[in-house]
Structures are given as structure tokens and as C-alpha cells.
Scaffold this motif. Sequence first.
Motif, short mmCIF file in Angstrom:
data_model
loop_
_atom_site.label_atom_id
_atom_site.label_comp_id
_atom_site.label_asym_id
_atom_site.label_seq_id
_atom_site.Cartn_x
_atom_site.Cartn_y
_atom_site.Cartn_z
N MET A 1 1.29 -1.12 0.58
CA MET A 1 -0.59 0.26 0.16
C MET A 1 0.92 1.61 0.18
O MET A 1 0.48 2.41 -0.17
CB MET A 1 -0.68 -0.06 1.05
CG MET A 1 -2.19 -1.01 1.13
SD MET A 1 -3.35 -0.27 1.70
CE MET A 1 -3.58 -1.46 3.39
N PRO A 2 2.30 0.91 0.21
CA PRO A 2 2.99 2.75 -0.50
C PRO A 2 2.68 3.28 -1.04
O PRO A 2 2.71 4.57 -0.64
CB PRO A 2 4.26 2.13 0.05
CG PRO A 2 4.09 0.47 0.67
CD PRO A 2 3.05 0.01 0.23
N ALA A 3 2.97 2.59 -2.44
CA ALA A 3 2.04 3.66 -3.58
C ALA A 3 1.02 4.64 -3.35
O ALA A 3 0.74 5.95 -3.79
CB ALA A 3 1.92 2.75 -4.56
N LEU A 4 -0.67 3.66 -2.69
CA LEU A 4 -1.66 4.65 -2.55
C LEU A 4 -1.88 5.24 -1.69
O LEU A 4 -2.14 6.52 -1.46
CB LEU A 4 -3.00 3.24 -2.55
CG LEU A 4 -3.81 3.18 -1.46
CD1 LEU A 4 -5.30 4.13 -2.88
CD2 LEU A 4 -5.02 2.43 -1.27
N ARG A 5 -0.48 4.90 -0.44
CA ARG A 5 -0.30 5.74 0.39
C ARG A 5 0.01 7.65 -0.11
O ARG A 5 -0.05 8.46 0.48
CB ARG A 5 0.79 5.92 1.27
CG ARG A 5 0.17 4.50 2.65
CD ARG A 5 1.01 3.92 3.62
NE ARG A 5 1.70 5.63 4.25
CZ ARG A 5 1.06 6.02 5.15
NH1 ARG A 5 0.38 5.45 6.31
NH2 ARG A 5 2.21 6.61 5.75
N SER A 6 1.26 7.00 -1.12
CA SER A 6 1.79 8.48 -1.89
C SER A 6 1.04 9.02 -2.86
O SER A 6 1.20 10.09 -2.64
CB SER A 6 3.15 8.04 -2.88
OG SER A 6 4.07 7.14 -1.79
N ALA A 7 0.18 8.25 -2.71
CA ALA A 7 -0.74 8.51 -4.54
C ALA A 7 -2.10 9.77 -3.56
O ALA A 7 -2.06 10.07 -3.76
CB ALA A 7 -1.98 8.12 -5.13
N ILE A 8 -2.59 9.35 -2.48
CA ILE A 8 -4.03 9.68 -1.85
C ILE A 8 -2.88 11.30 -0.60
O ILE A 8 -3.24 12.35 -1.18
CB ILE A 8 -4.65 8.66 -0.85
CG1 ILE A 8 -5.20 8.03 -1.61
CG2 ILE A 8 -5.34 10.17 0.05
CD1 ILE A 8 -5.71 6.82 -1.25
N GLY A 9 -1.81 10.85 -0.30
CA GLY A 9 -1.04 11.48 0.90
C GLY A 9 -2.19 12.29 1.41
O GLY A 9 -3.30 11.16 2.08
#
Length: 59
Positions: A1-9
Motif C-alpha cells: 500500500m505504499p504507492a496508494l499512501r503516496s498517491a492519496i497523501g
Amino acid sequence: MPALRSAIGNSLAGAEGKTVADQNKIDKTMAPGCAIGLYTPAECDRHTRASAARRSELK
């Protein structure tokens, strides 16, 4: 989920917390990520406390 966290911020473009409406936008951005476990409980707690403090400043 790191990419999703980065995308949502954890912020919303254009919302700077300068008004209650801005703070509402920020909170509405964070809430779903907290609800699905995207953010850690500590991150959600930190946001909740920071939001409450900012709202107190805006009154």
C-alpha cells in the motif's frame, strides 16, 4: 500500500487550513484512509489532534 499512501497523501490541493471549510476538506481527505487502515492508528490520532487544535485556532 505504499504507492496508494503516496498517491492519496494526507493533504488536499488548495486546502491550507485557513478556514473551517479548508479544514473540513482536509479531514474528509484523511478520514477514508483512516477508516480502511491506510494510515496507522498513530497517524490518524496525530491528524485528529492537529485538526482539533487548528479548529480551536480558527474560532
